[in-house]
Design an enzyme around this catalytic site. Structure first.
Site, mmCIF file in Angstrom:
data_model
loop_
_atom_site.group_PDB
_atom_site.id
_atom_site.type_symbol
_atom_site.label_atom_id
_atom_site.label_comp_id
_atom_site.label_asym_id
_atom_site.label_seq_id
_atom_site.Cartn_x
_atom_site.Cartn_y
_atom_site.Cartn_z
ATOM 1 N N MET A 30 6.180 0.695 9.879
ATOM 2 C CA MET A 30 7.485 0.533 11.286
ATOM 3 C C MET A 30 9.171 2.055 10.955
ATOM 4 S SD MET A 30 7.758 -3.265 11.222
ATOM 5 C CE MET A 30 8.441 -3.719 9.036
ATOM 6 N N HIS A 37 5.834 6.267 2.165
ATOM 7 C CA HIS A 37 5.164 6.689 2.954
ATOM 8 C C HIS A 37 5.046 7.995 3.056
ATOM 9 C CE1 HIS A 37 8.563 3.194 4.759
ATOM 10 N NE2 HIS A 37 7.357 2.794 5.207
ATOM 11 N N ASP A 152 2.296 -3.588 -0.410
ATOM 12 C CA ASP A 152 2.217 -4.553 -0.134
ATOM 13 C C ASP A 152 0.954 -5.056 -0.783
ATOM 14 O OD1 ASP A 152 4.969 -4.759 1.610
ATOM 15 O OD2 ASP A 152 4.191 -3.186 1.866
ATOM 16 N N ILE A 178 4.940 3.975 -4.943
ATOM 17 C CA ILE A 178 5.856 4.405 -5.344
ATOM 18 C C ILE A 178 7.001 4.389 -5.877
ATOM 19 C CG2 ILE A 178 6.916 7.658 -4.166
ATOM 20 C CD1 ILE A 178 3.644 7.534 -5.314
#
EC number: 6.3.2.1
Length: 281
Positions: A30, A37, A152, A178
């Site tokens: 997102m 990421h 998640d 992380i």
């Protein structure tokens, strides 16, 4: 890196790679990218010839009173970070592209049971939104593999179940969380925290470690969980849930379960933080 918001452009580029026998990895995001990421992109580069990344703030997975409008959009910085990380293709669709008929008329994907508990119970419709957008992105990109962070954890399981149930033929790879030096799991929502709150937020990881160590040493799960809950609440959090579960199906942990996961969600001020810790006993 090629950047496009057009579905046909993305498909044409992936077809071109495939015609040359080259593999494709996919990292859906997102935006508002952080080191977590970027780690996913770098891990994807190790596993496939080309890495496709999407940036789309998905309205379907936000609840009525959640932070859709406030969610940070940082496309220029994100694009540069992805170039530096070695991404080959960036897909930046609009909501009109993804949901041309609007959210209410959109076909959706729902993963029962595992998507109904924890974050699924606290945020009704959230995992419907996640499963729908990820399924749609998978159909657009058609990757060989897709990478997701284990931070998640429930989302990762929902996606694995969806891919298996719908026979999508994509290998789903979970990458370890992380963390900042304090132990706080990296998250785009950490940007909502004050420096003092960020310091406090590290309590979550300490509580997870406390519970895991206690259970490994034979302490009853209920007792260990209560100790972790007390630590979190005393630090100033409003607890949403804290539970030790079977790591495969998120059922409450049983005496003979060996692979466990602790799931937690808690509010610090108005910011909702989630984390988890997998361990074996």
């Amino acid at each position: 890196m090629i950047t496009s918001s057009d579905v046909s452009t993305i498909r044409a580029q992936v077809r071109s790679w495939r015609s040359q026998g080259e593999s494709v990895a996919f990292v859906p995001t997102m935006g508002n990218l952080h080191q977590g990421h970027i780690t996913l992109v770098k891990e994807a580069k190790l596993r496939a010839k080309h890495v496709v990344v999407s940036i789309f703030v998905n309205p379907m997975q936000f609840g009525q009173h959640e932070d859709l409008d406030a969610y940070p959009r940082t496309l220029a910085a994100d694009s540069q970070a992805l170039i530096d990380a070695g991404a080959a293709l960036l897909f930046t669709p609009t909501a009109q592209t993804i949901y041309p008929k609007g959210l209410q008329q959109q076909t959706f994907v729902e993963v029962p049971e595992i998507g109904d508990v924890f974050c699924g119970a606290s945020r009704p419709g959230h995992f419907r939104g996640v499963a729908t957008i990820v399924c749609k992105l998978f159909n657009i990109v058609q990757p060989d593999i897709a990478l997701f962070g284990r931070k998640d954890f429930q989302q990762l399981l929902v996606i694995k179940h969806m891919v298996n149930d719908l026979s999508l033929g994509i290998d789903i790879i979970g990458i370890d969380t992380i963390r900042e030096a304090s132990g706080l799991a990296m998250s785009s929502r950490n940007g909502y925290l004050t420096p003092e709150q960020k310091h406090t937020a590290a309590t979550i990881k300490r509580a997870l470690d406390l519970i895991a160590n206690a259970v490994r040493q034979g302490e009853a799960i209920d007792k260990a969980t209560a100790e972790g809950e007390a630590m979190i609440v005393q630090a100033g959090f409003k607890l949403d849930y804290l539970s030790v579960c079977n790591a495969d199906n998120l059922h409450p942990a049983q005496a003979d379960d060996k692979q466990l996961v602790i799931l937690v969600a808690a509010y610090l001020g108005t910011t909702r933080l989630i984390d988890n810790l997998c361990f074996s006993r």
